[in-house]
Design an enzyme around this catalytic site. Structure first.
Site, mmCIF file in Angstrom:
data_model
loop_
_atom_site.group_PDB
_atom_site.id
_atom_site.type_symbol
_atom_site.label_atom_id
_atom_site.label_comp_id
_atom_site.label_asym_id
_atom_site.label_seq_id
_atom_site.Cartn_x
_atom_site.Cartn_y
_atom_site.Cartn_z
ATOM 1 N N SER A 10 -3.920 -0.608 -3.172
ATOM 2 C CA SER A 10 -4.833 -0.222 -2.092
ATOM 3 C C SER A 10 -4.814 1.303 -1.992
ATOM 4 O O SER A 10 -3.838 1.943 -2.404
ATOM 5 C CB SER A 10 -4.330 -0.827 -0.774
ATOM 6 O OG SER A 10 -4.977 -0.222 0.324
ATOM 7 N N TYR B 73 2.148 -2.382 5.817
ATOM 8 C CA TYR B 73 1.242 -2.653 4.683
ATOM 9 C C TYR B 73 1.259 -1.467 3.714
ATOM 10 O O TYR B 73 1.361 -1.643 2.493
ATOM 11 C CB TYR B 73 -0.168 -2.923 5.216
ATOM 12 C CG TYR B 73 -1.196 -3.199 4.146
ATOM 13 C CD1 TYR B 73 -1.179 -4.398 3.427
ATOM 14 C CD2 TYR B 73 -2.206 -2.283 3.857
ATOM 15 C CE1 TYR B 73 -2.134 -4.663 2.453
ATOM 16 C CE2 TYR B 73 -3.164 -2.541 2.883
ATOM 17 C CZ TYR B 73 -3.125 -3.729 2.187
ATOM 18 O OH TYR B 73 -4.076 -3.991 1.212
HETATM 19 N N1 LIG Z 1 -9.837 -6.452 1.748
HETATM 20 C C1 LIG Z 1 -9.510 -5.165 1.694
HETATM 21 O O1 LIG Z 1 -10.000 -4.337 2.520
HETATM 22 C C2 LIG Z 1 -8.553 -4.670 0.647
HETATM 23 C C3 LIG Z 1 -8.498 -3.276 0.413
HETATM 24 C C4 LIG Z 1 -7.613 -2.799 -0.531
HETATM 25 C C5 LIG Z 1 -6.803 -3.681 -1.225
HETATM 26 N N2 LIG Z 1 -6.873 -5.021 -0.996
HETATM 27 C C6 LIG Z 1 -5.952 -5.899 -1.749
HETATM 28 O O2 LIG Z 1 -6.713 -6.815 -2.512
HETATM 29 C C7 LIG Z 1 -5.964 -8.026 -2.696
HETATM 30 C C8 LIG Z 1 -6.832 -9.223 -2.326
HETATM 31 O O3 LIG Z 1 -7.182 -9.103 -0.949
HETATM 32 P P1 LIG Z 1 -8.428 -9.859 -0.274
HETATM 33 O O4 LIG Z 1 -9.184 -8.835 0.468
HETATM 34 O O5 LIG Z 1 -9.102 -10.716 -1.254
HETATM 35 O O6 LIG Z 1 -7.623 -10.721 0.813
HETATM 36 P P2 LIG Z 1 -7.864 -12.210 1.341
HETATM 37 O O7 LIG Z 1 -9.296 -12.555 1.328
HETATM 38 O O8 LIG Z 1 -7.117 -12.284 2.619
HETATM 39 O O9 LIG Z 1 -7.121 -13.095 0.225
HETATM 40 C C9 LIG Z 1 -5.727 -13.007 0.052
HETATM 41 C C10 LIG Z 1 -5.307 -13.988 -1.024
HETATM 42 O O10 LIG Z 1 -3.876 -13.938 -1.124
HETATM 43 C C11 LIG Z 1 -3.356 -15.257 -1.023
HETATM 44 N N3 LIG Z 1 -2.045 -15.335 -0.394
HETATM 45 C C12 LIG Z 1 -1.634 -14.829 0.801
HETATM 46 N N4 LIG Z 1 -0.371 -15.224 1.073
HETATM 47 C C13 LIG Z 1 0.009 -16.009 0.031
HETATM 48 C C14 LIG Z 1 1.191 -16.728 -0.266
HETATM 49 N N5 LIG Z 1 2.256 -16.765 0.563
HETATM 50 N N6 LIG Z 1 1.244 -17.434 -1.432
HETATM 51 C C15 LIG Z 1 0.191 -17.445 -2.266
HETATM 52 N N7 LIG Z 1 -0.967 -16.791 -2.043
HETATM 53 C C16 LIG Z 1 -1.041 -16.085 -0.896
HETATM 54 C C17 LIG Z 1 -4.379 -15.978 -0.139
HETATM 55 O O11 LIG Z 1 -4.224 -17.374 -0.316
HETATM 56 P P3 LIG Z 1 -4.480 -18.361 0.933
HETATM 57 O O12 LIG Z 1 -5.967 -18.577 0.961
HETATM 58 O O13 LIG Z 1 -3.715 -19.566 0.585
HETATM 59 O O14 LIG Z 1 -3.984 -17.655 2.168
HETATM 60 C C18 LIG Z 1 -5.673 -15.439 -0.692
HETATM 61 O O15 LIG Z 1 -6.044 -16.111 -1.861
HETATM 62 C C19 LIG Z 1 -4.720 -7.895 -1.810
HETATM 63 O O16 LIG Z 1 -3.611 -7.538 -2.608
HETATM 64 C C20 LIG Z 1 -5.082 -6.748 -0.860
HETATM 65 O O17 LIG Z 1 -3.948 -6.065 -0.387
HETATM 66 C C21 LIG Z 1 -7.745 -5.535 -0.077
#
Ligand SMILES: NC(=O)c1ccc[n+]([C@@H]2O[C@H](COP(=O)([O-])OP(=O)(O)OC[C@H]3O[C@@H](n4cnc5c(N)ncnc54)[C@H](OP(=O)(O)O)[C@@H]3O)[C@@H](O)[C@H]2O)c1
Length: 270
Positions: A141, A154
């Protein structure tokens, strides 16, 4: 590296970025093992992106559970007939005042954002090293290079993931195995709840569509990139923060005050 024909284990496949990245990689000819916790959503996604030449497999797994990591890599290796790429995409976020943080929530955050990617990489590496090829992709991130107020925990996890990626990339320099760290900026997914979305709107934060982030991740993998930050202004901000953090302090302290306001509002609304 060549994505067509490569065997990829993708964690967080059911999340916003994962759900966009899986079809993007499948479209480019990858064979996928999809990991997440929700069995039904995983199976549905696997069905949507599978084709006769490249059926996707779904591997339900809770990455906060001790012992799940080696097991997940073993299952992916078995069902794909090998692993060429591990994408550590699963993650959680925390938008909160650090003084009031809950110990269990902090431990869970570190478990999913730091411990899990390290243990998955450790489990996948012997397979990659044996073939002298492949890639570990860590989704970080912008908060992994700039510490944001009210995202202290975070930010800490994403700084850790960036440090791990840099060190491992250097350690594996002669092995043929690559390490890619990619840092998205704010992305429109469920990770950002109402208070975070209100903060973004108030501060004019640019928000990417997950599909755009998915293309950037696939391009970075195909292009053998090492470290990528998404967003032109964010790239400049990251450099400025590394060189002159005092200048960045002023704008982020102001942003912190706005964040505190939105947190208070969301607490009052509950
Ligand atoms: N969205 C943003 O603004 C943003 C910005 C920068 C970086 N990122 C990074 O991008 C990546 C993906 O984020 P996203 O935005 O797609 O988030 P998201 O929509 O909240 O999805 C998170 C994913 O992680 C899985 N996860 C969470 N806890 C888990 C656990 N205990 N075991 C297995 N899987 C687990 C979730 O599975 P479940 O459905 O089972 O919960 C889901 O598939 C993350 O690493 C995040 O830090 C996001």
């Amino acid at each position: 590296m060549k994505i067509a024909g490569s065997r990829i284990l993708l964690t967080g496949a059911t999340g916003g970025i994962g759900r966009a990245l899986a079809p993007e990689l499948a479209r480019r000819g990858a064979r996928l093992a999809l990991a997440g916790r929700d069995t039904n959503r995983l199976a549905r996604l696997a069905g949507e992106i599978s084709n006769a030449a490249a059926p996707a497999v779904s591997l339900p797994s809770d990455l906060a559970r001790p012992g799940s990591h080696a097991e997940l890599v073993r299952c992916a290796h078995e069902s794909l007939g090998g692993i060429d790429v591990l994408i550590n995409n699963a993650g959680r976020s925390r938008f909160s005042a650090f003084a009031g943080e809950d110990e269990a929530a902090l431990r869970d955050l570190i478990e999913v954002n730091v411990t899990a990617p390290l243990l998955l990489a450790r489990a996948a590496l012997p397979h990659l090293l044996q073939r002298g090829t492949g890639c570990i992709v860590n989704i970080g991130s912008v908060f992994g290079a700039i510490g944001f107020p009210y995202h202290a925990a975070y930010s800490a996890t994403k700084f850790a993931l960036r440090g791990f990626s840099e060190a491992l990339r250097r350690e594996l320099a002669d092995s043929g195995v690559k390490v890619l760290y990619i840092a998205p900026r704010a992305t429109a997914t469920a990770m950002n709840g109402p208070a975070a979305r209100a903060l973004m709107a108030d501060t004019g934060t640019a928000v990417d569509a997950p599909e755009k982030v998915a293309v950037a991740i696939a391009d970075a993998l195909a292009g053998d990139r090492q470290e990528v930050t998404l967003g032109g202004p964010e790239r400049i901000f990251v450099r400025l923060n590394a060189l002159l953090p005092g200048i960045v302090d002023a704008s982020l302290v102001k942003q912190g005050r706005i964040a505190a306001h939105h947190l208070l509002e969301s607490k009052a609304a509950k």
